[in-house]
Design a protein around this motif. Structure first.
Motif, PDB file in Angstrom:
ATOM      1  N   LEU A   1       0.894  -1.267   0.046  1.00 50.83           N
ATOM      2  CA  LEU A   1      -0.031  -0.072  -0.160  1.00 50.83           C
ATOM      3  C   LEU A   1       0.808   1.071  -0.065  1.00 50.83           C
ATOM      4  CD1 LEU A   1      -2.742  -1.150   2.664  1.00 50.83           C
ATOM      5  CD2 LEU A   1      -3.061  -0.803   0.081  1.00 50.83           C
ATOM      6  N   ALA A   2       1.868   1.110   0.965  1.00 52.08           N
ATOM      7  CA  ALA A   2       2.570   2.449   1.019  1.00 52.08           C
ATOM      8  C   ALA A   2       3.429   2.693  -0.594  1.00 52.08           C
ATOM      9  CB  ALA A   2       3.982   2.309   1.955  1.00 52.08           C
ATOM     10  N   THR A   3       3.942   1.454  -1.182  1.00 51.89           N
ATOM     11  CA  THR A   3       4.543   1.646  -2.452  1.00 51.89           C
ATOM     12  C   THR A   3       3.460   2.189  -3.551  1.00 51.89           C
ATOM     13  OG1 THR A   3       6.083  -0.110  -1.870  1.00 51.89           O
ATOM     14  CG2 THR A   3       5.760   0.389  -4.200  1.00 51.89           C
ATOM     15  N   GLU A   4       2.291   1.817  -3.394  1.00 51.92           N
ATOM     16  CA  GLU A   4       1.227   2.286  -4.198  1.00 51.92           C
ATOM     17  C   GLU A   4       1.151   3.675  -4.008  1.00 51.92           C
ATOM     18  OE1 GLU A   4      -3.167   1.230  -5.422  1.00 51.92           O
ATOM     19  OE2 GLU A   4      -2.232  -0.081  -4.176  1.00 51.92           O
ATOM     20  N   ALA A   5       0.956   4.210  -2.973  1.00 52.01           N
ATOM     21  CA  ALA A   5       0.867   5.619  -2.545  1.00 52.01           C
ATOM     22  C   ALA A   5       1.961   6.402  -3.142  1.00 52.01           C
ATOM     23  CB  ALA A   5       0.667   5.599  -1.094  1.00 52.01           C
ATOM     24  N   ALA A   6       3.275   6.023  -2.855  1.00 49.29           N
ATOM     25  CA  ALA A   6       4.482   6.569  -3.488  1.00 49.29           C
ATOM     26  C   ALA A   6       4.529   6.894  -4.892  1.00 49.29           C
ATOM     27  CB  ALA A   6       5.515   5.740  -2.941  1.00 49.29           C
ATOM     28  N   ALA A   7       3.881   5.693  -5.730  1.00 50.27           N
ATOM     29  CA  ALA A   7       3.968   6.028  -6.828  1.00 50.27           C
ATOM     30  C   ALA A   7       2.790   6.729  -7.552  1.00 50.27           C
ATOM     31  CB  ALA A   7       3.601   4.645  -7.599  1.00 50.27           C
ATOM     32  N   ARG A   8       1.740   6.895  -6.548  1.00 46.91           N
ATOM     33  CA  ARG A   8       0.548   7.691  -7.117  1.00 46.91           C
ATOM     34  C   ARG A   8       0.833   9.398  -6.660  1.00 46.91           C
ATOM     35  NH1 ARG A   8      -5.369   5.801  -5.916  1.00 46.91           N
ATOM     36  NH2 ARG A   8      -4.362   4.041  -6.745  1.00 46.91           N
ATOM     37  N   TRP A   9       1.341   9.628  -5.338  1.00 46.32           N
ATOM     38  CA  TRP A   9       1.322  10.897  -4.882  1.00 46.32           C
ATOM     39  C   TRP A   9       2.887  11.221  -4.227  1.00 46.32           C
ATOM     40  CZ3 TRP A   9      -2.673   7.750  -2.017  1.00 46.32           C
ATOM     41  CH2 TRP A   9      -3.843   7.980  -2.452  1.00 46.32           C
ATOM     42  N   GLY A  10       3.860  10.519  -4.704  1.00 45.07           N
ATOM     43  CA  GLY A  10       5.250  10.857  -4.461  1.00 45.07           C
ATOM     44  C   GLY A  10       5.495  10.882  -2.992  1.00 45.07           C
ATOM     45  N   THR A  11       4.678  10.319  -2.114  1.00 46.31           N
ATOM     46  CA  THR A  11       5.084  10.232  -0.710  1.00 46.31           C
ATOM     47  C   THR A  11       6.490   9.475  -0.671  1.00 46.31           C
ATOM     48  OG1 THR A  11       3.749   8.067  -0.481  1.00 46.31           O
ATOM     49  CG2 THR A  11       2.820  10.264  -0.036  1.00 46.31           C
ATOM     50  N   ARG A  12       7.236   9.630   0.495  1.00 44.14           N
ATOM     51  CA  ARG A  12       8.339   9.018   0.918  1.00 44.14           C
ATOM     52  C   ARG A  12       8.306   7.740   1.236  1.00 44.14           C
ATOM     53  NH1 ARG A  12       8.122  13.072   4.414  1.00 44.14           N
ATOM     54  NH2 ARG A  12       7.948  11.786   6.047  1.00 44.14           N
ATOM     55  N   LEU A  13       9.173   7.051   0.875  1.00 43.74           N
ATOM     56  CA  LEU A  13       9.349   5.426   1.015  1.00 43.74           C
ATOM     57  C   LEU A  13      10.516   5.174   1.413  1.00 43.74           C
ATOM     58  CD1 LEU A  13       7.184   3.227   0.408  1.00 43.74           C
ATOM     59  CD2 LEU A  13       8.475   2.581  -1.547  1.00 43.74           C
ATOM     60  N   PRO A  14      10.779   4.928   3.058  1.00 40.49           N
ATOM     61  CA  PRO A  14      11.979   4.602   3.259  1.00 40.49           C
ATOM     62  C   PRO A  14      12.285   3.072   3.200  1.00 40.49           C
ATOM     63  CG  PRO A  14      10.473   4.638   5.256  1.00 40.49           C
ATOM     64  CD  PRO A  14       9.868   5.227   3.727  1.00 40.49           C
ATOM     65  N   ALA A  15      12.713   2.727   2.062  1.00 40.95           N
ATOM     66  CA  ALA A  15      12.897   1.272   1.584  1.00 40.95           C
ATOM     67  C   ALA A  15      13.835   0.513   2.638  1.00 40.95           C
ATOM     68  CB  ALA A  15      13.525   1.135   0.204  1.00 40.95           C
ATOM     69  N   ALA A  16      14.895   1.049   3.084  1.00 41.55           N
ATOM     70  CA  ALA A  16      15.811   0.228   4.029  1.00 41.55           C
ATOM     71  C   ALA A  16      15.044   0.014   5.502  1.00 41.55           C
ATOM     72  CB  ALA A  16      17.142   1.219   4.225  1.00 41.55           C
ATOM     73  N   LEU A  17      14.410   1.153   5.861  1.00 42.52           N
ATOM     74  CA  LEU A  17      13.722   0.893   7.121  1.00 42.52           C
ATOM     75  C   LEU A  17      12.623  -0.268   6.913  1.00 42.52           C
ATOM     76  CD1 LEU A  17      12.988   1.345  10.111  1.00 42.52           C
ATOM     77  CD2 LEU A  17      11.347   3.185   8.949  1.00 42.52           C
ATOM     78  N   HIS A  18      11.908  -0.164   5.910  1.00 42.25           N
ATOM     79  CA  HIS A  18      10.883  -1.173   5.431  1.00 42.25           C
ATOM     80  C   HIS A  18      11.527  -2.774   5.451  1.00 42.25           C
ATOM     81  CE1 HIS A  18       7.479   1.486   3.706  1.00 42.25           C
ATOM     82  NE2 HIS A  18       8.078   1.769   4.964  1.00 42.25           N
ATOM     83  N   GLU A  19      12.785  -2.823   5.033  1.00 42.26           N
ATOM     84  CA  GLU A  19      13.521  -4.181   4.830  1.00 42.26           C
ATOM     85  C   GLU A  19      13.712  -4.487   6.285  1.00 42.26           C
ATOM     86  OE1 GLU A  19      13.987  -6.221   2.456  1.00 42.26           O
ATOM     87  OE2 GLU A  19      13.050  -5.300   0.954  1.00 42.26           O
ATOM     88  N   GLU A  20      14.221  -3.595   7.052  1.00 41.79           N
ATOM     89  CA  GLU A  20      14.906  -4.061   8.456  1.00 41.79           C
ATOM     90  C   GLU A  20      13.580  -4.360   9.382  1.00 41.79           C
ATOM     91  OE1 GLU A  20      18.405  -1.289   9.485  1.00 41.79           O
ATOM     92  OE2 GLU A  20      16.678  -0.372   8.782  1.00 41.79           O
ATOM     93  N   ILE A  21      12.693  -3.820   9.064  1.00 44.20           N
ATOM     94  CA  ILE A  21      11.290  -4.413  10.085  1.00 44.20           C
ATOM     95  C   ILE A  21      10.875  -5.717   9.562  1.00 44.20           C
ATOM     96  CG2 ILE A  21       8.682  -3.856  10.195  1.00 44.20           C
ATOM     97  CD1 ILE A  21       9.495  -0.824   9.859  1.00 44.20           C
ATOM     98  N   GLY A  22      10.719  -5.895   8.190  1.00 39.16           N
ATOM     99  CA  GLY A  22      10.576  -7.100   7.487  1.00 39.16           C
ATOM    100  C   GLY A  22      11.296  -8.327   8.134  1.00 39.16           C
ATOM    101  N   VAL A  23      12.599  -8.086   8.256  1.00 39.62           N
ATOM    102  CA  VAL A  23      13.722  -8.981   8.968  1.00 39.62           C
ATOM    103  C   VAL A  23      13.350  -9.158  10.524  1.00 39.62           C
ATOM    104  CG1 VAL A  23      16.184  -9.455   9.502  1.00 39.62           C
ATOM    105  CG2 VAL A  23      15.564  -8.215   7.236  1.00 39.62           C
ATOM    106  N   LEU A  24      12.952  -8.066  11.048  1.00 40.66           N
ATOM    107  CA  LEU A  24      12.806  -8.411  12.308  1.00 40.66           C
ATOM    108  C   LEU A  24      11.445  -9.364  12.734  1.00 40.66           C
ATOM    109  CD1 LEU A  24      13.071  -5.022  14.268  1.00 40.66           C
ATOM    110  CD2 LEU A  24      14.469  -7.188  14.554  1.00 40.66           C
ATOM    111  N   LEU A  25      10.535  -9.058  11.827  1.00 42.58           N
ATOM    112  CA  LEU A  25       9.162  -9.961  11.756  1.00 42.58           C
ATOM    113  C   LEU A  25       9.720 -11.425  11.605  1.00 42.58           C
ATOM    114  CD1 LEU A  25       6.652  -7.552  10.207  1.00 42.58           C
ATOM    115  CD2 LEU A  25       6.776  -8.333  12.394  1.00 42.58           C
ATOM    116  N   GLU A  26      10.670 -11.714  10.380  1.00 38.68           N
ATOM    117  CA  GLU A  26      11.064 -12.932  10.160  1.00 38.68           C
ATOM    118  C   GLU A  26      11.537 -13.687  11.557  1.00 38.68           C
ATOM    119  OE1 GLU A  26      10.108 -14.813   7.419  1.00 38.68           O
ATOM    120  OE2 GLU A  26       9.167 -13.092   6.714  1.00 38.68           O
ATOM    121  N   ARG A  27      12.328 -12.787  12.066  1.00 38.27           N
ATOM    122  CA  ARG A  27      13.288 -13.343  13.373  1.00 38.27           C
ATOM    123  C   ARG A  27      12.154 -13.772  14.402  1.00 38.27           C
ATOM    124  NH1 ARG A  27      17.950  -9.063  13.781  1.00 38.27           N
ATOM    125  NH2 ARG A  27      19.136  -9.554  12.078  1.00 38.27           N
ATOM    126  N   GLY A  28      11.205 -12.694  14.540  1.00 35.27           N
ATOM    127  CA  GLY A  28      10.146 -12.767  15.604  1.00 35.27           C
ATOM    128  C   GLY A  28       9.271 -14.198  15.531  1.00 35.27           C
TER     129      GLY A  28
END
Length: 277
Positions: free
Chosen positions: A250-277
């Motif tokens: 959803l955030a990626t879709e919003a960025a493509a439509r409205w130019g919102t910021r997308l902190p890709a590195a942070l998003h990846e890190e959150i995903g890694v934490l969830l996989e560990r959890g």
């Protein structure tokens, strides 16, 4: 175009008609304003009655809301809830929420609700107005005020990243109940709001799960369902991962439509934490 306030709840219609009669006969009341499903034309047999009772300033301290509502119908329950609202249960199990407000400052506040309260037919929502001020104030809420897409999408995307990071840490501790609550009561509503913004379906913005089955495409409903889980640690972990994947999309879709910021590195890190959890 104004929407009809015709409801599919004869019982609620009768109660509102009775409330109007009682209010007109009560000299301590200056105005009564309905809000909620009835004013949107969405009331049904399961709807409650929600209203502001504007008490003349001289009687603001001595007006007994419980006594007044007891004239409307016998009460099985009446108490002031956590938000300072008089909550009641009538004898037929219809719920009610009534704000008891001093008329002077209360009516002046109504126009400031624009963006959070929509009254398509202010004339029907105003049950009593002795001085004309309430009708004029309610008229300011007649036109819908949808959220501004770009800034709202940015806010929601940032909220989802922040709260999902907290969710990942809570899961890392093994706090199943807390993680379950975060996922369903904090993350999910903001996720649904971002989804609604993207789909152009913001009518039920403040309660984004309302009428979800009618408002959003089947694919989005399925994604939402996949983010729910029983309060069992493995199930909550799986739902959290699915939730974050949908949030990222959803955030990626919003960025493509409205130019919102997308902190890709942070998003990846959150995903890694969830996989560990």
């Amino acid at each position: 175009m104004q929407r009809s306030t015709a409801s599919h709840s004869p019982a609620l219609d009768r109660r509102i008609a009775r409330l109007r009669e009682l209010a007109e006969a009560e000299p301590r009341l200056e105005g009564v304003l309905l809000y909620g499903s009835w004013t949107l034309g969405e009331a049904d047999a399961h709807s409650d009655i929600e209203a502001y009772l504007y008490v003349r300033d001289a009687h603001a301290e001595d007006f007994d809301g419980r006594e007044f509502l007891g004239r409307l119908a016998p009460l099985k329950l009446a108490y002031t809830n956590m938000y300072g609202i008089l909550a009641v249960v009538f004898d037929d199990l219809m719920r009610g929420e009534f704000h008891l407000v001093a008329a002077g400052p209360g009516i002046e506040e109504v126009p400031s609700w624009r963006g959070t309260v929509h009254l398509p037919d202010p004339g029907a929502a105003v049950l009593l107005d002795r001085g004309g001020r309430l009708t004029a104030a309610a008229a300011r809420l007649a036109d819908p005020c949808p959220p501004e897409p770009g800034p709202t999408a940015q806010q929601l995307a940032d909220e989802l990243a922040n709260w999902t990071l907290m969710l990942a840490h809570v899961l890392g501790r093994g706090e199943t109940a807390r993680a379950h609550a975060l996922l369903h009561t904090v993350v999910a509503p903001q996720q649904l709001q971002l989804c609604r913004l993207l789909r152009g379906s913001t009518t039920h913005w403040l309660t984004p799960s309302r009428a979800l089955e009618q408002d959003l495409p089947a694919a989005d409903r399925d994604r939402y369902t996949a983010t729910t889980a029983p309060a069992v640690l493995p199930a909550v972990r799986t739902a959290a991962r699915r939730s974050w994947q949908w949030s990222r999309e959803l955030a990626t879709e919003a960025a493509a439509r409205w130019g919102t910021r997308l902190p890709a590195a942070l998003h990846e890190e959150i995903g890694v934490l969830l996989e560990r959890g």
